[in-house]
Design a protein around this motif. Sequence first.
Motif, PDB file in Angstrom:
ATOM      1  N   PRO A  57       0.820  -1.214   0.000  1.00  0.00           N
ATOM      2  CA  PRO A  57       0.000   0.000   0.000  1.00  0.00           C
ATOM      3  C   PRO A  57       0.857   1.268   0.000  1.00  0.00           C
ATOM      4  O   PRO A  57       0.394   2.337   0.407  1.00  0.00           O
ATOM      5  N   PHE A  58       2.085   1.166  -0.437  1.00  0.00           N
ATOM      6  CA  PHE A  58       3.016   2.302  -0.443  1.00  0.00           C
ATOM      7  C   PHE A  58       3.953   2.118  -1.632  1.00  0.00           C
ATOM      8  O   PHE A  58       3.929   1.092  -2.314  1.00  0.00           O
ATOM      9  N   TRP A  59       4.805   3.109  -1.878  1.00  0.00           N
ATOM     10  CA  TRP A  59       5.745   3.056  -2.989  1.00  0.00           C
ATOM     11  C   TRP A  59       7.172   3.041  -2.446  1.00  0.00           C
ATOM     12  O   TRP A  59       7.468   3.658  -1.441  1.00  0.00           O
ATOM     13  N   GLY A  60       8.061   2.325  -3.110  1.00  0.00           N
ATOM     14  CA  GLY A  60       9.447   2.251  -2.659  1.00  0.00           C
ATOM     15  C   GLY A  60       9.676   1.096  -1.708  1.00  0.00           C
ATOM     16  O   GLY A  60       8.735   0.474  -1.203  1.00  0.00           O
ATOM     17  N   ASP A  61      10.956   0.812  -1.439  1.00  0.00           N
ATOM     18  CA  ASP A  61      11.331  -0.394  -0.696  1.00  0.00           C
ATOM     19  C   ASP A  61      11.506  -0.195   0.802  1.00  0.00           C
ATOM     20  O   ASP A  61      11.659  -1.170   1.536  1.00  0.00           O
ATOM     21  N   ASP A  62      11.490   1.044   1.278  1.00  0.00           N
ATOM     22  CA  ASP A  62      11.895   1.313   2.659  1.00  0.00           C
ATOM     23  C   ASP A  62      11.060   0.570   3.699  1.00  0.00           C
ATOM     24  O   ASP A  62      11.579   0.178   4.747  1.00  0.00           O
ATOM     25  N   SER A  63       9.773   0.384   3.449  1.00  0.00           N
ATOM     26  CA  SER A  63       8.897  -0.210   4.454  1.00  0.00           C
ATOM     27  C   SER A  63       8.570  -1.680   4.182  1.00  0.00           C
ATOM     28  O   SER A  63       7.729  -2.269   4.879  1.00  0.00           O
ATOM     29  N   ILE A  64       9.234  -2.289   3.207  1.00  0.00           N
ATOM     30  CA  ILE A  64       8.873  -3.656   2.826  1.00  0.00           C
ATOM     31  C   ILE A  64       9.074  -4.634   3.978  1.00  0.00           C
ATOM     32  O   ILE A  64       8.207  -5.467   4.274  1.00  0.00           O
ATOM     33  N   GLY A  65      10.227  -4.557   4.642  1.00  0.00           N
ATOM     34  CA  GLY A  65      10.522  -5.513   5.704  1.00  0.00           C
ATOM     35  C   GLY A  65       9.466  -5.525   6.784  1.00  0.00           C
ATOM     36  O   GLY A  65       8.925  -6.589   7.133  1.00  0.00           O
ATOM     37  N   SER A  66       9.141  -4.356   7.313  1.00  0.00           N
ATOM     38  CA  SER A  66       8.158  -4.289   8.388  1.00  0.00           C
ATOM     39  C   SER A  66       6.769  -4.677   7.900  1.00  0.00           C
ATOM     40  O   SER A  66       6.014  -5.352   8.617  1.00  0.00           O
ATOM     41  N   TYR A  67       6.407  -4.286   6.663  1.00  0.00           N
ATOM     42  CA  TYR A  67       5.078  -4.604   6.150  1.00  0.00           C
ATOM     43  C   TYR A  67       4.903  -6.113   5.950  1.00  0.00           C
ATOM     44  O   TYR A  67       3.857  -6.676   6.292  1.00  0.00           O
ATOM     45  N   VAL A  68       5.918  -6.772   5.429  1.00  0.00           N
ATOM     46  CA  VAL A  68       5.835  -8.222   5.234  1.00  0.00           C
ATOM     47  C   VAL A  68       5.690  -8.927   6.573  1.00  0.00           C
ATOM     48  O   VAL A  68       4.872  -9.845   6.733  1.00  0.00           O
ATOM     49  N   MET A  69       6.455  -8.500   7.554  1.00  0.00           N
ATOM     50  CA  MET A  69       6.380  -9.154   8.864  1.00  0.00           C
ATOM     51  C   MET A  69       5.030  -8.920   9.538  1.00  0.00           C
ATOM     52  O   MET A  69       4.483  -9.812  10.190  1.00  0.00           O
ATOM     53  N   GLU A  70       4.474  -7.726   9.370  1.00  0.00           N
ATOM     54  CA  GLU A  70       3.174  -7.425   9.984  1.00  0.00           C
ATOM     55  C   GLU A  70       2.035  -8.181   9.304  1.00  0.00           C
ATOM     56  O   GLU A  70       0.972  -8.380   9.902  1.00  0.00           O
ATOM     57  N   ASN A  71       2.252  -8.593   8.058  1.00  0.00           N
ATOM     58  CA  ASN A  71       1.199  -9.265   7.291  1.00  0.00           C
ATOM     59  C   ASN A  71       1.629 -10.652   6.825  1.00  0.00           C
ATOM     60  O   ASN A  71       1.123 -11.161   5.814  1.00  0.00           O
ATOM     61  N   LEU A  72       2.533 -11.256   7.571  1.00  0.00           N
ATOM     62  CA  LEU A  72       3.093 -12.548   7.176  1.00  0.00           C
ATOM     63  C   LEU A  72       2.020 -13.638   7.232  1.00  0.00           C
ATOM     64  O   LEU A  72       1.412 -13.874   8.278  1.00  0.00           O
ATOM     65  N   PRO A  73       1.751 -14.318   6.110  1.00  0.00           N
ATOM     66  CA  PRO A  73       0.770 -15.407   6.122  1.00  0.00           C
ATOM     67  C   PRO A  73       1.266 -16.556   7.008  1.00  0.00           C
ATOM     68  O   PRO A  73       2.466 -16.738   7.182  1.00  0.00           O
ATOM     69  N   PRO A  74       0.364 -17.347   7.574  1.00  0.00           N
ATOM     70  CA  PRO A  74       0.776 -18.448   8.453  1.00  0.00           C
ATOM     71  C   PRO A  74       1.339 -19.630   7.659  1.00  0.00           C
ATOM     72  O   PRO A  74       1.084 -19.781   6.465  1.00  0.00           O
TER      73      PRO A  74
END
Length: 319
Positions: A57-74
Motif C-alpha cells: 500500500p506504499f511506494w518504494g522499498d523502505d517499508s517492505i521488511g516491516s510490512y511483510v512481517m506485519e502481514n506474514l501469512p501463516p
Amino acid sequence: MRILQVAPNHETVPPHRDGGTERVIYELSKGLADKGHEVILFAPSESHIPGTVIPYPFWGDDSIGSYVMENLPPNIDIIHDHTFDSAISRVGVNAPLVHTIHLPVFNSVHFPIYVSKSARETIGGGYGFDVHNGIVPEEFEFSYEKEDYLLFMGRVVREKGILEAMNLAEMTGQRLIIAGPLHDEELFYSEISPRLKRNSLLQFVGPVGGRIRQDLLKNAKCLLFPIQWAEPFGLVLVEAMACGTPVLALAKGAVPEILGPFPEMMCDSVKEMAEKLYYYQAPYRPDQLRYHVEEQFSVSQMVEGYLALYQLAISEYGG
C-alpha cells in the motif's frame, strides 16, 4: 510447499514493459505453481501470478521488511526475498529465508543466491549459491529473417553502454533502435538527445513491452550489449537468442557464462565490436542460438535450481 516471494516495490509482476527482475519473479512463481506449490507474492498493486498477491500500500522499498512481517501469512515453508537491499534479512523473520541478489551489490545475508557464478565470485567473494535466470523460450517468437537495424535494449544509464552503442552505430553508419526506460534523465537530455537530433539513423523508442518488444528482438540483425560494468546476468541476451537474434557483447560479468559456446559474439573492446560490425555477418545460425537457450536457460532449470536451494535452507533451518 507454501512459498512466499517478496518482490521489489518499483514495477508490477510481471512488468508491463521493462523489468528483468520482475519477469524472473513472475516466471519463477508460475513455474513453482505449475509444480503444485502454493505461491504467495508481496508485490506492487496490479501484479498477478498463479497464486495469491498481497499488494504493497506504499511506494518504494523502505517499508517492505516491516510490512511483510506485519502481514506474514501463516505456515510459510520458505521466504524468498528478491528486494534489492535484502529487506527481509533485517526484520528477524522466524522462518527459512533465502535472498536472490539481482544487482551488483553486496548484501550481508546468510543465504545469498546470485544470478551467475561470476556475480557470486566478484560480488559475494565466492560465498553463497548461484542460479541462472530463465525464460520460457516458447514465448519468444523465432525468426531466421532479420531486418537491417542494430538494437540496444535496456535501462538508459551509462553502465549499460548506451553511449558506446550509439558510438558503434555512428562509426559503422548503421541504424540503431534504442529501447528502454530513462533511468538517467540528465544523461539523456545532455548527451543522448542532441545526438538523436543530429543523426536520423539513431532512433529512441522508450520503454517497450508486448508485441513491440517481441518484434524488435525478433527482427534485429544484432543486439548490442557494450556494458560498462560487471553485469550480474544480462537477461536480454537470452531473450534475443531465443528469437534467433545474434548479439555482440563486451565480455564482462556474466557475459562469458551466457555466451560461452559462441566466442565470436564476445569482444574485449568497443573497437573490436566496431570491426565486427563494419562488414557484419551473423557468426552463428539462428537455430543454434535458440537451441542454446532451450538447453541452458529455461524456466524449468531455474525452478529446479531454486527448489533444491529451498530444501537446503529448510533443512539447515531445522537443524
